[in-house]
Scaffold this motif. Structure first.
Motif, PDB file in Angstrom:
ATOM      1  N   CYS A  24      28.360   6.769 -24.408  1.00 17.11           N
ATOM      2  CA  CYS A  24      27.281   7.527 -23.787  1.00 17.11           C
ATOM      3  C   CYS A  24      27.353   7.407 -22.269  1.00 17.11           C
ATOM      4  CB  CYS A  24      25.911   7.056 -24.281  1.00 17.11           C
ATOM      5  SG  CYS A  24      25.573   5.304 -24.024  1.00 17.11           S
ATOM      6  N   ASP A  25      26.674   8.313 -21.610  1.00 12.11           N
ATOM      7  CA  ASP A  25      26.495   8.227 -20.164  1.00 12.11           C
ATOM      8  C   ASP A  25      25.192   7.494 -19.889  1.00 12.11           C
ATOM      9  OD1 ASP A  25      28.833   9.692 -19.600  1.00 12.11           O
ATOM     10  OD2 ASP A  25      27.762  11.576 -19.948  1.00 12.11           O
ATOM     11  N   VAL A  26      25.196   6.621 -18.885  1.00 15.84           N
ATOM     12  CA  VAL A  26      24.064   5.740 -18.658  1.00 15.84           C
ATOM     13  C   VAL A  26      23.737   5.635 -17.166  1.00 15.84           C
ATOM     14  CG1 VAL A  26      24.546   4.331 -20.708  1.00 15.84           C
ATOM     15  CG2 VAL A  26      25.596   3.727 -18.509  1.00 15.84           C
ATOM     16  N   CYS A  27      22.566   5.081 -16.910  1.00 14.78           N
ATOM     17  CA  CYS A  27      22.153   4.755 -15.544  1.00 14.78           C
ATOM     18  C   CYS A  27      21.794   3.273 -15.539  1.00 14.78           C
ATOM     19  CB  CYS A  27      20.970   5.622 -15.135  1.00 14.78           C
ATOM     20  SG  CYS A  27      20.416   5.334 -13.435  1.00 14.78           S
ATOM     21  N   ASN A  28      22.720   2.433 -15.104  1.00 13.88           N
ATOM     22  CA  ASN A  28      22.517   0.990 -15.120  1.00 13.88           C
ATOM     23  C   ASN A  28      21.602   0.564 -13.975  1.00 13.88           C
ATOM     24  OD1 ASN A  28      22.791  -1.600 -16.067  1.00 13.88           O
ATOM     25  ND2 ASN A  28      24.866  -1.902 -15.313  1.00 13.88           N
ATOM     26  N   SER A  29      21.074  -0.664 -14.076  1.00 10.33           N
ATOM     27  CA  SER A  29      20.155  -1.151 -13.051  1.00 10.33           C
ATOM     28  C   SER A  29      20.162  -2.675 -13.022  1.00 10.33           C
ATOM     29  CB  SER A  29      18.733  -0.656 -13.327  1.00 10.33           C
ATOM     30  OG  SER A  29      18.232  -1.242 -14.523  1.00 10.33           O
ATOM     31  N   GLU A  30      19.513  -3.223 -12.018  1.00  9.45           N
ATOM     32  CA  GLU A  30      19.262  -4.665 -11.988  1.00  9.45           C
ATOM     33  C   GLU A  30      18.436  -5.037 -13.221  1.00  9.45           C
ATOM     34  OE1 GLU A  30      20.482  -6.763  -9.933  1.00  9.45           O
ATOM     35  OE2 GLU A  30      21.079  -5.622  -8.142  1.00  9.45           O
ATOM     36  N   PRO A  31      18.431  -6.331 -13.613  1.00 10.06           N
ATOM     37  CA  PRO A  31      17.686  -6.734 -14.812  1.00 10.06           C
ATOM     38  C   PRO A  31      16.270  -6.170 -14.860  1.00 10.06           C
ATOM     39  CG  PRO A  31      18.990  -8.570 -14.027  1.00 10.06           C
ATOM     40  CD  PRO A  31      19.153  -7.473 -13.007  1.00 10.06           C
ATOM     41  N   ASP A  32      15.911  -5.656 -16.026  1.00 15.40           N
ATOM     42  CA  ASP A  32      14.639  -4.972 -16.249  1.00 15.40           C
ATOM     43  C   ASP A  32      13.654  -5.952 -16.911  1.00 15.40           C
ATOM     44  OD1 ASP A  32      12.608  -3.396 -17.699  1.00 15.40           O
ATOM     45  OD2 ASP A  32      13.799  -1.659 -17.103  1.00 15.40           O
ATOM     46  N   GLU A  33      12.506  -6.167 -16.299  1.00 14.31           N
ATOM     47  CA  GLU A  33      11.557  -7.149 -16.827  1.00 14.31           C
ATOM     48  C   GLU A  33      10.978  -6.730 -18.174  1.00 14.31           C
ATOM     49  OE1 GLU A  33      11.151 -10.215 -15.761  1.00 14.31           O
ATOM     50  OE2 GLU A  33      12.725  -9.672 -14.330  1.00 14.31           O
ATOM     51  N   ARG A  34      10.869  -5.434 -18.417  1.00 15.15           N
ATOM     52  CA  ARG A  34      10.397  -4.989 -19.739  1.00 15.15           C
ATOM     53  C   ARG A  34      11.399  -5.372 -20.819  1.00 15.15           C
ATOM     54  NH1 ARG A  34      10.367   1.011 -19.505  1.00 15.15           N
ATOM     55  NH2 ARG A  34      12.264   0.526 -18.328  1.00 15.15           N
ATOM     56  N   LEU A  35      12.678  -5.172 -20.528  1.00 14.83           N
ATOM     57  CA  LEU A  35      13.711  -5.581 -21.476  1.00 14.83           C
ATOM     58  C   LEU A  35      13.693  -7.087 -21.662  1.00 14.83           C
ATOM     59  CD1 LEU A  35      16.245  -5.100 -23.213  1.00 14.83           C
ATOM     60  CD2 LEU A  35      17.602  -5.150 -21.095  1.00 14.83           C
ATOM     61  N   TRP A  36      13.506  -7.825 -20.583  1.00 13.95           N
ATOM     62  CA  TRP A  36      13.513  -9.282 -20.700  1.00 13.95           C
ATOM     63  C   TRP A  36      12.318  -9.796 -21.497  1.00 13.95           C
ATOM     64  CZ3 TRP A  36      16.839 -13.110 -20.429  1.00 13.95           C
ATOM     65  CH2 TRP A  36      18.126 -12.774 -19.980  1.00 13.95           C
ATOM     66  N   GLN A  37      11.235  -9.041 -21.564  1.00 16.93           N
ATOM     67  CA  GLN A  37      10.152  -9.427 -22.458  1.00 16.93           C
ATOM     68  C   GLN A  37      10.585  -9.266 -23.909  1.00 16.93           C
ATOM     69  OE1 GLN A  37       7.079 -10.906 -21.754  1.00 16.93           O
ATOM     70  NE2 GLN A  37       7.345 -11.213 -23.970  1.00 16.93           N
ATOM     71  N   GLU A  38      11.343  -8.202 -24.204  1.00 13.07           N
ATOM     72  CA  GLU A  38      11.873  -8.041 -25.562  1.00 13.07           C
ATOM     73  C   GLU A  38      12.857  -9.169 -25.892  1.00 13.07           C
ATOM     74  OE1 GLU A  38      12.816  -4.392 -27.411  1.00 13.07           O
ATOM     75  OE2 GLU A  38      12.029  -3.148 -25.782  1.00 13.07           O
ATOM     76  N   ILE A  39      13.671  -9.548 -24.919  1.00 16.31           N
ATOM     77  CA  ILE A  39      14.609 -10.649 -25.133  1.00 16.31           C
ATOM     78  C   ILE A  39      13.849 -11.947 -25.390  1.00 16.31           C
ATOM     79  CG2 ILE A  39      16.391 -12.070 -24.033  1.00 16.31           C
ATOM     80  CD1 ILE A  39      17.324  -9.491 -22.572  1.00 16.31           C
ATOM     81  N   ALA A  40      12.785 -12.196 -24.617  1.00 18.28           N
ATOM     82  CA  ALA A  40      11.975 -13.401 -24.814  1.00 18.28           C
ATOM     83  C   ALA A  40      11.357 -13.420 -26.209  1.00 18.28           C
ATOM     84  CB  ALA A  40      10.883 -13.480 -23.741  1.00 18.28           C
ATOM     85  N   ASP A  41      10.899 -12.260 -26.688  1.00 21.61           N
ATOM     86  CA  ASP A  41      10.331 -12.179 -28.037  1.00 21.61           C
ATOM     87  C   ASP A  41      11.388 -12.504 -29.083  1.00 21.61           C
ATOM     88  OD1 ASP A  41       7.923 -11.428 -26.897  1.00 21.61           O
ATOM     89  OD2 ASP A  41       8.195  -9.283 -27.295  1.00 21.61           O
TER      90      ASP A  41
END
Length: 228
Positions: A24-41
């Protein structure tokens, strides 16, 4: 979609192997805090439901370890990435924050148990899954030169790009990555593989605005386009 094929050597040693490739084509970014909340869960769920002795008995991880053994590699010295991530969580060590794409792929690996390859800048437009050779030069991401003899390894026109233990520096993802190839390796067979792919697609759409998504299921005998 990059053309992916499985060598006879791998097919003989790992007859249940099914590979799910996502492009796929993507738009990458610096670490996302919303994603890191999912990782923490997910980390919390792992700590509450798994202990260290159980990790290598989970079928996706167990099957990858068995593949290593059949090919002549000690899985306790060269752990599959999914196992290493879960062990890190249970040892109370923080996961590395890299960028949104890499963090997202690590989450899929933790959740599913599959070791996942991710790559940019593939040379030649095709990959072949074979077995690492003695003396083959390979630089694992953040690990320096890695002895991949006896490891399953994807190679492009230049050389190795990915193993279940570590991907190669040459084709690694960065903040400038705009095209992703994600390879989910199901050494335990088909069961659970498409569910992992659907989970990955959801995260890719949510966090990196993935478009032009393509998916293929690859075995030693054929390649089949699928919709996730």
């Amino acid at each position: 979609m990059t053309n992916i094929s499985i060598s006879e050597e791998i097919a003989t040693a790992c007859p249940d192997l099914h590979v799910l490739a996502l492009s796929c084509d993507v738009c990458n970014s610096e670490p996302d805090e919303r994603l890191w909340q999912e990782i923490a869960d997910e980390e919390k769920a792992v700590r509450e439901t798994v202990n260290l002795e159980q990790i290598n008995k989970w079928l996706p991880i167990q099957a990858t370890r068995q593949a290593y053994k059949r090919l002549g590699k000690d899985p306790n010295r060269y752990r599959p990435s999914s196992e290493a991530l879960r062990r890190r969580i249970l040892r109370g060590l923080p996961l590395y924050k890299v960028d949104t794409l890499v963090d997202l792929i690590n989450l899929v690996s933790i959740r599913s148990g599959y070791s996942i390859g991710d790559a940019d800048k593939i040379a030649g437009g095709s990959l072949v899954l074979g077995v690492g050779r003695e003396g083959e030069i390979y630089h694992g991401i953040g690990r320096g030169e890695l002895n991949i003899a006896g490891l399953p390894v994807y190679r492009d026109a230049v050389g190795g790009v990915g193993t279940p233990t570590s991907d190669e520096e040459r084709t690694k993802i960065g903040l400038d990555t705009t095209h992703l190839l994600m390879i989910i390796n199901g050494y335990s067979g088909l069961e659970g593989l498409e569910a992992a792919g659907k989970y990955a697609v959801g995260l890719l759409s949510k966090y990196v605005s993935a478009i032009n998504m393509e998916a293929e299921l690859v075995t030693a005998k054929d390649r089949t386009k699928i919709t996730l």
